[in-house]
Design a protein around this motif. Structure first.
Motif, PDB file in Angstrom:
ATOM      1  N   TRP A  71     -42.758  23.102  71.129  1.00  0.00           N
ATOM      2  CA  TRP A  71     -42.185  24.448  71.224  1.00  0.00           C
ATOM      3  C   TRP A  71     -40.982  24.458  72.165  1.00  0.00           C
ATOM      4  N   VAL A  72     -39.903  25.070  71.697  1.00  0.00           N
ATOM      5  CA  VAL A  72     -38.704  25.241  72.518  1.00  0.00           C
ATOM      6  C   VAL A  72     -38.491  26.737  72.718  1.00  0.00           C
ATOM      7  N   ILE A  73     -38.478  27.166  73.985  1.00  0.00           N
ATOM      8  CA  ILE A  73     -38.199  28.573  74.310  1.00  0.00           C
ATOM      9  C   ILE A  73     -36.759  28.629  74.797  1.00  0.00           C
ATOM     10  N   HIS A  74     -35.956  29.488  74.173  1.00  0.00           N
ATOM     11  CA  HIS A  74     -34.553  29.506  74.593  1.00  0.00           C
ATOM     12  C   HIS A  74     -33.900  30.852  74.336  1.00  0.00           C
ATOM     13  N   ASP A  75     -32.775  31.057  75.030  1.00  0.00           N
ATOM     14  CA  ASP A  75     -31.871  32.160  74.672  1.00  0.00           C
ATOM     15  C   ASP A  75     -30.633  31.501  74.061  1.00  0.00           C
ATOM     16  N   ARG A  76     -29.447  32.057  74.293  1.00  0.00           N
ATOM     17  CA  ARG A  76     -28.267  31.444  73.674  1.00  0.00           C
ATOM     18  C   ARG A  76     -27.717  30.274  74.478  1.00  0.00           C
ATOM     19  N   ASN A  77     -28.267  30.082  75.692  1.00  0.00           N
ATOM     20  CA  ASN A  77     -27.713  29.044  76.562  1.00  0.00           C
ATOM     21  C   ASN A  77     -28.739  28.005  77.028  1.00  0.00           C
ATOM     22  N   ALA A  78     -29.875  28.492  77.504  1.00  0.00           N
ATOM     23  CA  ALA A  78     -30.812  27.618  78.203  1.00  0.00           C
ATOM     24  C   ALA A  78     -32.112  27.462  77.418  1.00  0.00           C
ATOM     25  N   ALA A  79     -32.762  26.328  77.627  1.00  0.00           N
ATOM     26  CA  ALA A  79     -33.998  26.044  76.887  1.00  0.00           C
ATOM     27  C   ALA A  79     -35.018  25.344  77.766  1.00  0.00           C
ATOM     28  N   ILE A  80     -36.285  25.676  77.555  1.00  0.00           N
ATOM     29  CA  ILE A  80     -37.358  24.848  78.087  1.00  0.00           C
ATOM     30  C   ILE A  80     -38.164  24.311  76.897  1.00  0.00           C
ATOM     31  N   VAL A  81     -38.735  23.146  77.101  1.00  0.00           N
ATOM     32  CA  VAL A  81     -39.467  22.519  75.999  1.00  0.00           C
ATOM     33  C   VAL A  81     -40.894  22.234  76.455  1.00  0.00           C
ATOM     34  N   ILE A  82     -41.827  22.480  75.561  1.00  0.00           N
ATOM     35  CA  ILE A  82     -43.243  22.318  75.898  1.00  0.00           C
ATOM     36  C   ILE A  82     -43.847  21.203  75.056  1.00  0.00           C
ATOM     37  N   ASP A  83     -44.419  20.228  75.742  1.00  0.00           N
ATOM     38  CA  ASP A  83     -45.131  19.112  75.116  1.00  0.00           C
ATOM     39  C   ASP A  83     -44.257  18.289  74.159  1.00  0.00           C
ATOM     40  N   PRO A  84     -43.167  17.717  74.686  1.00  0.00           N
ATOM     41  CA  PRO A  84     -42.327  16.895  73.811  1.00  0.00           C
ATOM     42  C   PRO A  84     -42.944  15.522  73.554  1.00  0.00           C
ATOM     43  N   GLY A  85     -43.688  15.428  72.487  1.00  0.00           N
ATOM     44  CA  GLY A  85     -44.274  14.151  72.101  1.00  0.00           C
ATOM     45  C   GLY A  85     -43.210  13.155  71.665  1.00  0.00           C
ATOM     46  N   ALA A  86     -42.081  13.682  71.198  1.00  0.00           N
ATOM     47  CA  ALA A  86     -40.948  12.844  70.790  1.00  0.00           C
ATOM     48  C   ALA A  86     -39.676  13.491  71.327  1.00  0.00           C
ATOM     49  N   HIS A 102     -50.484  11.319  74.390  1.00  0.00           N
ATOM     50  CA  HIS A 102     -49.159  10.761  74.124  1.00  0.00           C
ATOM     51  C   HIS A 102     -48.341  11.614  73.152  1.00  0.00           C
ATOM     52  N   ASP A 103     -49.020  12.257  72.186  1.00  0.00           N
ATOM     53  CA  ASP A 103     -48.257  13.073  71.229  1.00  0.00           C
ATOM     54  C   ASP A 103     -47.744  14.373  71.869  1.00  0.00           C
ATOM     55  N   HIS A 104     -48.027  14.554  73.155  1.00  0.00           N
ATOM     56  CA  HIS A 104     -47.499  15.709  73.896  1.00  0.00           C
ATOM     57  C   HIS A 104     -46.555  15.284  75.014  1.00  0.00           C
ATOM     58  N   THR A 105     -46.533  13.993  75.324  1.00  0.00           N
ATOM     59  CA  THR A 105     -45.753  13.519  76.475  1.00  0.00           C
ATOM     60  C   THR A 105     -44.803  12.366  76.135  1.00  0.00           C
ATOM     61  N   GLY A 106     -44.957  11.777  74.956  1.00  0.00           N
ATOM     62  CA  GLY A 106     -44.228  10.551  74.628  1.00  0.00           C
ATOM     63  C   GLY A 106     -42.716  10.685  74.639  1.00  0.00           C
ATOM     64  N   GLY A 107     -42.192  11.915  74.536  1.00  0.00           N
ATOM     65  CA  GLY A 107     -40.740  12.099  74.525  1.00  0.00           C
ATOM     66  C   GLY A 107     -40.152  12.459  75.878  1.00  0.00           C
ATOM     67  N   VAL A 108     -40.991  12.538  76.913  1.00  0.00           N
ATOM     68  CA  VAL A 108     -40.502  13.002  78.224  1.00  0.00           C
ATOM     69  C   VAL A 108     -39.428  12.053  78.763  1.00  0.00           C
ATOM     70  N   THR A 109     -39.707  10.755  78.742  1.00  0.00           N
ATOM     71  CA  THR A 109     -38.750   9.791  79.285  1.00  0.00           C
ATOM     72  C   THR A 109     -37.405   9.882  78.565  1.00  0.00           C
ATOM     73  N   GLY A 110     -37.449   9.962  77.254  1.00  0.00           N
ATOM     74  CA  GLY A 110     -36.211  10.069  76.474  1.00  0.00           C
ATOM     75  C   GLY A 110     -35.451  11.355  76.772  1.00  0.00           C
ATOM     76  N   LEU A 111     -36.178  12.440  76.959  1.00  0.00           N
ATOM     77  CA  LEU A 111     -35.523  13.721  77.273  1.00  0.00           C
ATOM     78  C   LEU A 111     -34.910  13.690  78.664  1.00  0.00           C
ATOM     79  N   LEU A 112     -35.586  13.014  79.606  1.00  0.00           N
ATOM     80  CA  LEU A 112     -35.048  12.943  80.970  1.00  0.00           C
ATOM     81  C   LEU A 112     -33.770  12.110  81.010  1.00  0.00           C
ATOM     82  N   GLN A 113     -33.666  11.139  80.092  1.00  0.00           N
ATOM     83  CA  GLN A 113     -32.406  10.374  80.003  1.00  0.00           C
ATOM     84  C   GLN A 113     -31.282  11.256  79.469  1.00  0.00           C
TER      85      GLN A 113
END
Ligand SMILES: [Zn+2]
Length: 257
Positions: free
Chosen positions: A16-31, A56-67
């Motif tokens: 899930w991505v919560i956003h307005d027209r500029n900013a976003a938070i992402v919940i459980d990025p498995g990828a 892992h299907d909720h956290t596996g994308g965290v490292t990639g997103l932090l990059q």
């Protein structure tokens, strides 16, 4: 105006991505990749990552997103999630002034021991509950006890009936098939099956679901209902009719369905 968008991942996950027209938070990025694609397509700046539990299907994308973007990572106190920078506890508030959004943490052990959910009352009631509550179903109990899972679901069911439940998987149709066996006379459930089948035929997500509707359809939230008790007792043999015994037997029934 906030948008809550499901980014599909793997076979049946929703990030899930919560956003307005500029900013976003992402919940459980498995990828990471499908999230990054969505953020780029909408020209959104990622401001935080939220985690509900360690799978892992909720956290596996965290490292990639932090990059992609070095942002705070909120999540439970858990030795299993090394990327968390802000660990949170029951009733903690996580505020995002950029989105005029404040999420309250609810601890919901059962699926895992570290499982938490995030609830916001404004601008509308929304719950991000990972693998705890699903449309017409609930998560499997991997680490906690049936009693913990039951209490967690009871706590979530105290939220306002209008609360939109943003589940992390597209499990609705298979959950309905089980619920219909448990609760064959439930007309609401029968109508919901038709609607859901139509949505899935067009590849439309069937979530979020509304808590008030779940209370009339989801057998795991209805363990005090006479029809559910009778159905579970007749399927599972002689059982105490108390809600926890019914819930425990119902969850075992579903595990083998
Ligand atoms: Zn999980």
């Amino acid at each position: 105006m906030l948008t809550v968008h499901p980014v599909a991942a793997f076979k049946d996950n929703y990030i899930w991505v919560i956003h307005d027209r500029n900013a976003a938070i992402v919940i459980d990025p498995g990828a990471a990749l499908p999230v990054i694609e969505y953020l780029r397509s909408k020209q959104l700046q990622l401001i935080a990552i939220l985690i509900t539990h360690h799978h892992h299907d909720h956290t596996g994308g965290v490292t990639g997103l932090l990059q992609f973007s070095g942002v705070p990572v909120y999540g439970p106190h858990s030795k299993n999630i090394s990327a968390i920078t802000h660990s949170v506890l029951e009733n903690d508030e996580v505020a995002f002034p950029e989105l005029s959004l404040t999420l309250t943490v609810i601890e919901v052990p059962g699926h895992t021991l570290d499982h938490i959910a995030y609830y916001a009352h404004q601008p509308f009631d929304m719950l991000f509950c990972g693998d705890t509550l699903f449309a017409c179903g609930c998560g499997r109990i991997f680490e906690g006890t049936a009693e913990q899972m039951y209490r967690s679901l009871q706590e979530l069911s105290q939220l306002p009936d209008d609360t939109l439940i943003y589940c992390a998987h597209e499990y609705t149709l298979s959950n309905i098939k089980f619920a219909r066996v448990v609760d064959p006379e439930n007309d609401t459930l029968e109508a919901f099956e038709i609607t859901t089948q139509n949505q899935r035929d067009q590849n439309i997500p069937t979530v979020p679901t509304k808590l008030g509707n779940e209370k009339s359809m989801n057998p795991f939230l209805r363990c005090e209902n006479r029809e559910i008790i009778a159905s579970v007792q007749s399927h599972c043999g002689c059982l105490q009719p108390d809600p926890l015994s019914i819930f425990t037997a119902l969850r075992n029934w579903k595990n083998n369905f």
